[in-house]
Design a protein around this motif. Structure first.
Motif, short mmCIF file in Angstrom:
data_model
loop_
_atom_site.label_atom_id
_atom_site.label_comp_id
_atom_site.label_asym_id
_atom_site.label_seq_id
_atom_site.Cartn_x
_atom_site.Cartn_y
_atom_site.Cartn_z
N GLN A 73 61.78 -9.29 -20.76
CA GLN A 73 61.97 -7.97 -21.32
C GLN A 73 63.38 -7.82 -21.88
N PHE A 74 63.49 -6.95 -22.91
CA PHE A 74 64.79 -6.53 -23.41
C PHE A 74 64.73 -5.03 -23.68
N TRP A 75 65.64 -4.29 -23.09
CA TRP A 75 65.66 -2.83 -23.18
C TRP A 75 66.90 -2.36 -23.91
N PHE A 76 66.70 -1.54 -24.95
CA PHE A 76 67.77 -0.77 -25.57
C PHE A 76 67.66 0.65 -25.06
N VAL A 77 68.65 1.11 -24.34
CA VAL A 77 68.63 2.47 -23.81
C VAL A 77 69.74 3.27 -24.49
N THR A 78 69.33 4.30 -25.21
CA THR A 78 70.29 5.17 -25.89
C THR A 78 70.79 6.24 -24.92
N ILE A 79 72.11 6.29 -24.77
CA ILE A 79 72.72 7.32 -23.93
C ILE A 79 73.84 7.96 -24.73
N THR A 80 73.67 9.21 -25.06
CA THR A 80 74.70 9.98 -25.77
C THR A 80 74.93 11.28 -25.02
N PRO A 81 76.13 11.85 -25.13
CA PRO A 81 76.48 13.01 -24.31
C PRO A 81 76.19 14.36 -24.95
N TYR A 82 75.25 14.38 -25.92
CA TYR A 82 74.92 15.65 -26.57
C TYR A 82 74.15 16.55 -25.62
N GLY A 83 74.23 17.84 -25.86
CA GLY A 83 73.54 18.81 -25.03
C GLY A 83 72.16 19.15 -25.56
N LYS A 84 71.51 20.12 -24.92
CA LYS A 84 70.16 20.53 -25.32
C LYS A 84 70.14 21.20 -26.69
N ASP A 85 71.30 21.59 -27.20
CA ASP A 85 71.35 22.14 -28.55
C ASP A 85 71.03 21.08 -29.60
N ILE A 86 71.18 19.81 -29.22
CA ILE A 86 70.91 18.71 -30.13
C ILE A 86 69.65 17.95 -29.74
N GLU A 87 69.54 17.58 -28.46
CA GLU A 87 68.43 16.76 -27.98
C GLU A 87 67.65 17.51 -26.91
N VAL A 88 66.67 18.26 -27.36
CA VAL A 88 65.93 19.17 -26.49
C VAL A 88 65.13 18.42 -25.42
N ASN A 89 64.52 17.29 -25.80
CA ASN A 89 63.60 16.60 -24.90
C ASN A 89 64.20 15.38 -24.21
N VAL A 90 65.52 15.28 -24.23
CA VAL A 90 66.19 14.14 -23.61
C VAL A 90 66.85 14.60 -22.31
N PRO A 91 66.71 13.83 -21.22
CA PRO A 91 67.36 14.22 -19.96
C PRO A 91 68.88 14.23 -20.11
N LYS A 92 69.56 14.89 -19.20
CA LYS A 92 71.01 14.89 -19.20
C LYS A 92 71.53 13.46 -19.11
N TYR A 93 72.62 13.19 -19.81
CA TYR A 93 73.06 11.80 -19.93
C TYR A 93 73.42 11.18 -18.59
N ARG A 94 73.88 11.97 -17.65
CA ARG A 94 74.19 11.40 -16.33
C ARG A 94 72.92 10.91 -15.63
N ASN A 95 71.81 11.59 -15.87
CA ASN A 95 70.53 11.13 -15.30
C ASN A 95 70.06 9.85 -15.96
N VAL A 96 70.28 9.74 -17.28
CA VAL A 96 69.89 8.52 -17.99
C VAL A 96 70.77 7.35 -17.53
N ILE A 97 72.04 7.61 -17.28
CA ILE A 97 72.92 6.56 -16.75
C ILE A 97 72.39 6.05 -15.42
N LYS A 98 71.96 6.95 -14.58
CA LYS A 98 71.39 6.55 -13.28
C LYS A 98 70.17 5.66 -13.48
#
Length: 220
Positions: A73-98
């Motif tokens: 497997q190879f995974w590209f995981v996008t993690i950016t620190p934008y808020g819900k004003d930009i990325e409505v359906n993306v979890p908070k970046y600290r959760n994605v880091i976890k």
């Protein structure tokens, strides 16, 4: 054969159950969006060299990751620190880091790469914001991946329709980001790459040869 699951949608985030069902059945159908032709691909570990995932939320697939044990497997995981004003359906970046760390602990750092993109500049998300957040995130992800890929926002018609206030990132802004990100990456031992951005940032040590290259996949 390389199966790239991420060209059209975020399968781990939204269709993980469907994909694992396809793995269980051993094949998948794919429709050509231009002429509606249907293709069947065998999902056999003996013929699939690597499964590639591009996601902003690997969490839904983590609980059943053992179902993919027979595949490289190879995974590209996008993690950016934008808020819900930009990325409505993306979890908070600290959760994605976890989630990223958990994925790396199972697969190893060569099989998981971090994407910080697309980068855009606004009054709220200015240069200092990106530099500060990039260092914060790099310090968290150090040791869990070897690579980080960045790109700048492209103003496609769909982007302009959904994000009319977006502006191109100027050459000067790209150089400031490139220089600062390179210094941070050296501090935390990341290889920095660009994705379809030309060679502008090569002067700071960036690799502009591509983000999912033969070399990258062979290491995975």
């Amino acid at each position: 054969m390389i199966i790239n699951t991420g060209s059209r949608t975020d399968i781990p985030a939204f269709f993980s159950e469907w994909f694992l069902n396809r793995i269980s059945e051993g094949f998948v159908y794919s429709k050509n969006p231009f002429n509606n032709d249907i293709y069947r691909y065998e999902l056999d570990p003996k013929t699939v060299d690597v499964l590639c995932f591009c996601t902003k939320n690997p969490r839904p697939m983590l609980r059943n990751l053992e179902d993919l044990d027979d595949y490289n497997q190879f995974w590209f995981v996008t993690i950016t620190p934008y808020g819900k004003d930009i990325e409505v359906n993306v979890p908070k970046y600290r959760n994605v880091i976890k989630s990223f760390k958990e994925l790396s602990e199972v697969l190893g750092p060569r099989k998981v790469a971090w994407r910080y993109d697309p980068i855009f500049i606004s009054e709220k998300y200015d240069l200092n914001f990106h530099i500060d957040k990039f260092e914060e995130m790099a310090s968290e992800l150090s040791g869990f991946t070897n690579d980080c890929t960045i790109s700048f926002i492209d103003l496609y018609r769909k982007v302009l329709r959904n994000f009319p206030e977006a502006d191109e990132v100027t050459i000067e802004e790209q150089l400031i980001i490139g220089e600062n990100f390179a210094k941070i990456a050296e501090k935390y031992d990341f290889n920095m790459k660009t994705c379809v951005e030309g060679t502008l940032l090569d002067q700071f040590g960036f690799d502009s040869s591509g983000c999912m290259t033969k070399n990258v996949l062979e290491k995975a």
